[in-house]
Design a protein around this motif. Structure first.
Motif, PDB file in Angstrom:
ATOM      1  N   UNK B  76      23.299 -85.042  12.585  1.00  0.00           N
ATOM      2  CA  UNK B  76      22.763 -86.404  12.748  1.00  0.00           C
ATOM      3  C   UNK B  76      23.333 -87.066  14.003  1.00  0.00           C
ATOM      4  N   UNK B  77      24.625 -86.857  14.207  1.00  0.00           N
ATOM      5  CA  UNK B  77      25.278 -87.455  15.384  1.00  0.00           C
ATOM      6  C   UNK B  77      24.752 -86.831  16.661  1.00  0.00           C
ATOM      7  N   UNK B  78      24.658 -85.504  16.656  1.00  0.00           N
ATOM      8  CA  UNK B  78      24.228 -84.804  17.863  1.00  0.00           C
ATOM      9  C   UNK B  78      22.793 -85.123  18.225  1.00  0.00           C
ATOM     10  N   UNK B  79      21.923 -85.224  17.230  1.00  0.00           N
ATOM     11  CA  UNK B  79      20.505 -85.480  17.496  1.00  0.00           C
ATOM     12  C   UNK B  79      20.226 -86.964  17.743  1.00  0.00           C
ATOM     13  N   UNK B  80      21.276 -87.800  17.589  1.00  0.00           N
ATOM     14  CA  UNK B  80      21.157 -89.230  17.852  1.00  0.00           C
ATOM     15  C   UNK B  80      20.026 -89.854  17.051  1.00  0.00           C
ATOM     16  N   UNK B  81      20.131 -89.708  15.724  1.00  0.00           N
ATOM     17  CA  UNK B  81      19.139 -90.280  14.811  1.00  0.00           C
ATOM     18  C   UNK B  81      19.851 -91.067  13.718  1.00  0.00           C
ATOM     19  N   UNK B  82      19.075 -91.947  13.071  1.00  0.00           N
ATOM     20  CA  UNK B  82      19.590 -92.671  11.918  1.00  0.00           C
ATOM     21  C   UNK B  82      18.786 -92.289  10.683  1.00  0.00           C
ATOM     22  N   UNK B  83      19.463 -92.131   9.559  1.00  0.00           N
ATOM     23  CA  UNK B  83      18.806 -91.737   8.311  1.00  0.00           C
ATOM     24  C   UNK B  83      18.872 -92.904   7.329  1.00  0.00           C
ATOM     25  N   UNK B  84      17.728 -93.201   6.710  1.00  0.00           N
ATOM     26  CA  UNK B  84      17.662 -94.346   5.809  1.00  0.00           C
ATOM     27  C   UNK B  84      16.829 -93.950   4.588  1.00  0.00           C
ATOM     28  N   UNK B  85      17.376 -94.143   3.392  1.00  0.00           N
ATOM     29  CA  UNK B  85      16.636 -93.834   2.157  1.00  0.00           C
ATOM     30  C   UNK B  85      15.646 -94.949   1.857  1.00  0.00           C
ATOM     31  N   UNK B  86      14.489 -94.557   1.296  1.00  0.00           N
ATOM     32  CA  UNK B  86      13.441 -95.530   1.000  1.00  0.00           C
ATOM     33  C   UNK B  86      12.600 -94.963  -0.147  1.00  0.00           C
ATOM     34  N   UNK B  87      11.573 -95.687  -0.550  1.00  0.00           N
ATOM     35  CA  UNK B  87      10.578 -95.166  -1.487  1.00  0.00           C
ATOM     36  C   UNK B  87       9.201 -95.489  -0.942  1.00  0.00           C
ATOM     37  N   UNK B 132      15.753 -82.584  13.264  1.00  0.00           N
ATOM     38  CA  UNK B 132      15.531 -81.876  14.529  1.00  0.00           C
ATOM     39  C   UNK B 132      14.264 -82.363  15.238  1.00  0.00           C
ATOM     40  N   UNK B 133      13.243 -82.753  14.474  1.00  0.00           N
ATOM     41  CA  UNK B 133      12.047 -83.329  15.126  1.00  0.00           C
ATOM     42  C   UNK B 133      12.309 -84.765  15.540  1.00  0.00           C
ATOM     43  N   UNK B 134      13.010 -85.508  14.709  1.00  0.00           N
ATOM     44  CA  UNK B 134      13.335 -86.896  15.077  1.00  0.00           C
ATOM     45  C   UNK B 134      14.175 -86.925  16.351  1.00  0.00           C
ATOM     46  N   UNK B 135      15.047 -85.948  16.466  1.00  0.00           N
ATOM     47  CA  UNK B 135      15.893 -85.867  17.654  1.00  0.00           C
ATOM     48  C   UNK B 135      15.101 -85.609  18.927  1.00  0.00           C
ATOM     49  N   UNK B 136      13.858 -85.175  18.755  1.00  0.00           N
ATOM     50  CA  UNK B 136      12.982 -84.961  19.920  1.00  0.00           C
ATOM     51  C   UNK B 136      12.014 -86.125  20.123  1.00  0.00           C
ATOM     52  N   UNK B 137      12.374 -87.279  19.536  1.00  0.00           N
ATOM     53  CA  UNK B 137      11.651 -88.501  19.906  1.00  0.00           C
ATOM     54  C   UNK B 137      10.574 -88.968  18.958  1.00  0.00           C
ATOM     55  N   UNK B 138      10.670 -88.576  17.688  1.00  0.00           N
ATOM     56  CA  UNK B 138       9.659 -89.021  16.723  1.00  0.00           C
ATOM     57  C   UNK B 138      10.289 -89.761  15.552  1.00  0.00           C
ATOM     58  N   UNK B 139       9.555 -90.731  15.015  1.00  0.00           N
ATOM     59  CA  UNK B 139       9.908 -91.353  13.750  1.00  0.00           C
ATOM     60  C   UNK B 139       9.400 -90.415  12.642  1.00  0.00           C
TER      61      UNK B 139
END
Lengths: 337, 337
Positions: B76-87, B132-139
């Motif tokens: 998560x740190x390396x790919x520079x993304x944030x993870x958030x739980x939701x429904x 890994x996909x988020x780290x390449x610029x996608x939500x």
């Protein structure tokens, strides 16, 4: 799906060659009934031959050629094409022209290099691929290039370049597609390598069917599909012997003998075809990857259950009809008019 | 190259199951040094387990999940993304968002279904592909769908449809790409089968990475790559046990469990990824062929030396970086803005 830590098991250990245990390989119900019949048959019995002399090679070449020539008249009649011998730049060629040429293909030519391990399929016995594409509405010219044992490397690729130069002197290169299977697929790629090096115009599109892109035994499927492919069966037989005969002491990794090792940038759009059982699966997919890495438009197609060259060996398989239909559609879309 | 008539040899005979003899499978020099090290390692030791009770399955799920969760913070740190739980529609999901979202992807979403044989990778342990996909610029939104043994078929695909309905109620479907590997690839395809059947809008593009497109042991590479694939190794172990657990008595050939059996006409442009050693090579190439036969734009990619899911298992392989880069490029080009 496996996420656990790895640990040592069975025969695999770091740095060693792993031995795949014997395994049942049933006839896949996911292949057509016709392909299932081919798969249920025996391995190609000729695979392990290693002719001991030039004369022994020539005898084998004549035997194989006679087998093909027996079926050619019916194939020519069914595909509704005419075959005419000619020379281009002094090199013997055959023109294969359909009785009905669609208007969109009137100014297009497909240049074909036959397969046969740089040894087999001389003269008319090398025309099956060419007839099958001509039957789908293209004017095809197939090169009867010089081969081993009489003319090893670089005779074949020299002949290919001679024909290409003469052809592009009188016809727009972007309206010429180049194709071939197996050795013909490798020559298709090697011709473009040559054309780039010699600053010749490049073709409009390529079809490399299960290309022999690496002449020496390098690549995963030479091993993983050994004795899975029931046509070539193994590198370590007639195929490897033919490679050595053609290379004639040259480095087999040379990009002209193994075009997967070439710089593929600037290549025209390329169609690639192979099968799950193909000894040349790696040859084919490695070219595809290198083309994509070089930014070239490349379309890879892998057919369920096909061994090397099955589509040319048995053009009546539904899978084979799909292969040739796909190639014709590709050239219709990719070539300039 | 073989043109001679066929004759009986060795172990193959019409109608019988042929047995492939044991063969050496060296580490291919055509793979990257990093992939070579993975290939030189042992077979995945967990492949042959067949948990005897629901509680034994749950224990194994927790073990695998704990392994993955150990490496997630660094990823998560390396790919520079944030993870958030939701429904979404009551179904638990995770949003994975890159710190920097390229302007072209501002109105695009990628919907992810994780792999894990419909049993493994619950909660955050299913997020590697998504990160890994988020780290390449996608939500990316990844669905924590219900799984066996507690919730067998059709719970997973019901959850997928619930999320899809809620998502397209508030976001243009053509700006949503759907992707997943292995089981996630199968769910990607099965969701579109459902969406077609229920007249829901279809996504703009799909990436099915080595999809589990046929749940039962049907297809050539389940046999030809048995014990060649060093990740899954064989159908006849944990994989087959998971298939039975999920199907729970339903016909495994049902298109919702085996989407390769569905009518794939009208599907969005689809990227497909597999490897020469992949037990799911046939699953992947069969979907590709059916898509092309249905006139769908489909792009098949086969990587030299990759076994099933290697790209997710080890995202630092050069081959894995190429896989994820190719997927990101595909969505950038294929999705509406």
């Amino acid at each position: 799906m496996m996420t656990g830590a790895l640990a040592v098991e069975a025969t695999a250990a770091a740095g060693q060659t792993y031995t795949v245990p014997p395994r049942p390989l049933p006839v896949p119900p996911t292949a057509s009934p016709e392909l299932r019949a081919l798969i249920a048959g025996p391995l190609n019995p000729g695979w392990s031959q290693q002719p001991a002399s030039a004369e022994a090679w020539r005898t084998l070449v004549r035997t194989f050629a006679a087998d093909v020539e027996l079926v050619l008249p019916a194939l020519i009649a069914r595909e509704k094409v005419k075959v005419r011998a000619d020379r281009i730049g002094g090199v013997p060629v055959f023109w294969i022209e359909p009785d009905v040429l669609p208007p969109e293909n009137r100014d297009r030519i497909l240049l074909n290099f036959h397969g046969g391990a740089y040894v087999f399929a001389p003269g008319r016995s090398g025309l099956r691929d060419a007839i099958l594409l001509a039957g789908r509405g293209f004017r095809v010219v197939s090169v009867d290039y010089r081969m081993a044992p009489d003319a090893p490397y670089p005779a074949a690729i020299d002949d290919a370049e001679t024909v290409w130069k003469a052809l592009v002197a009188r016809h727009p290169a972007k309206r010429i597609g180049v194709f071939g299977s197996s050795t013909g697929g490798a020559m298709t790629l090697a011709l473009v390598v040559r054309a780039k090096a010699h600053h010749l115009p490049l073709p409009g599109a390529l079809w490399a069917g299960t290309p022999w892109a690496q002449l020496d035994k390098v690549g995963d499927s030479y091993f993983s599909n050994d004795h899975v492919d029931n046509a070539l069966v193994s590198y370590d037989g007639l195929l490897g012997a033919a490679a050595r005969l053609y290379a004639n002491g040259h480095d087999m990794a040379d990009p002209e003998l193994s075009p997967v090792n070439a710089d593929l940038s600037g290549f025209p759009p390329t169609l690639l075809t192979t099968g799950t059982r193909d000894l040349f699966l790696s040859n084919t997919i490695r070219v595809h990857r290198k083309l994509k890495q070089a930014g070239v438009l490349a379309d890879l197609n892998v057919y369920e259950g096909l061994s090397h060259g099955d589509f040319e060996r048995d053009p009546d398989l539904p899978e084979s009809r799909e292969v040739y239909g796909e190639a014709a559609a590709f050239f219709r879309h990719a070539l300039a008019r």
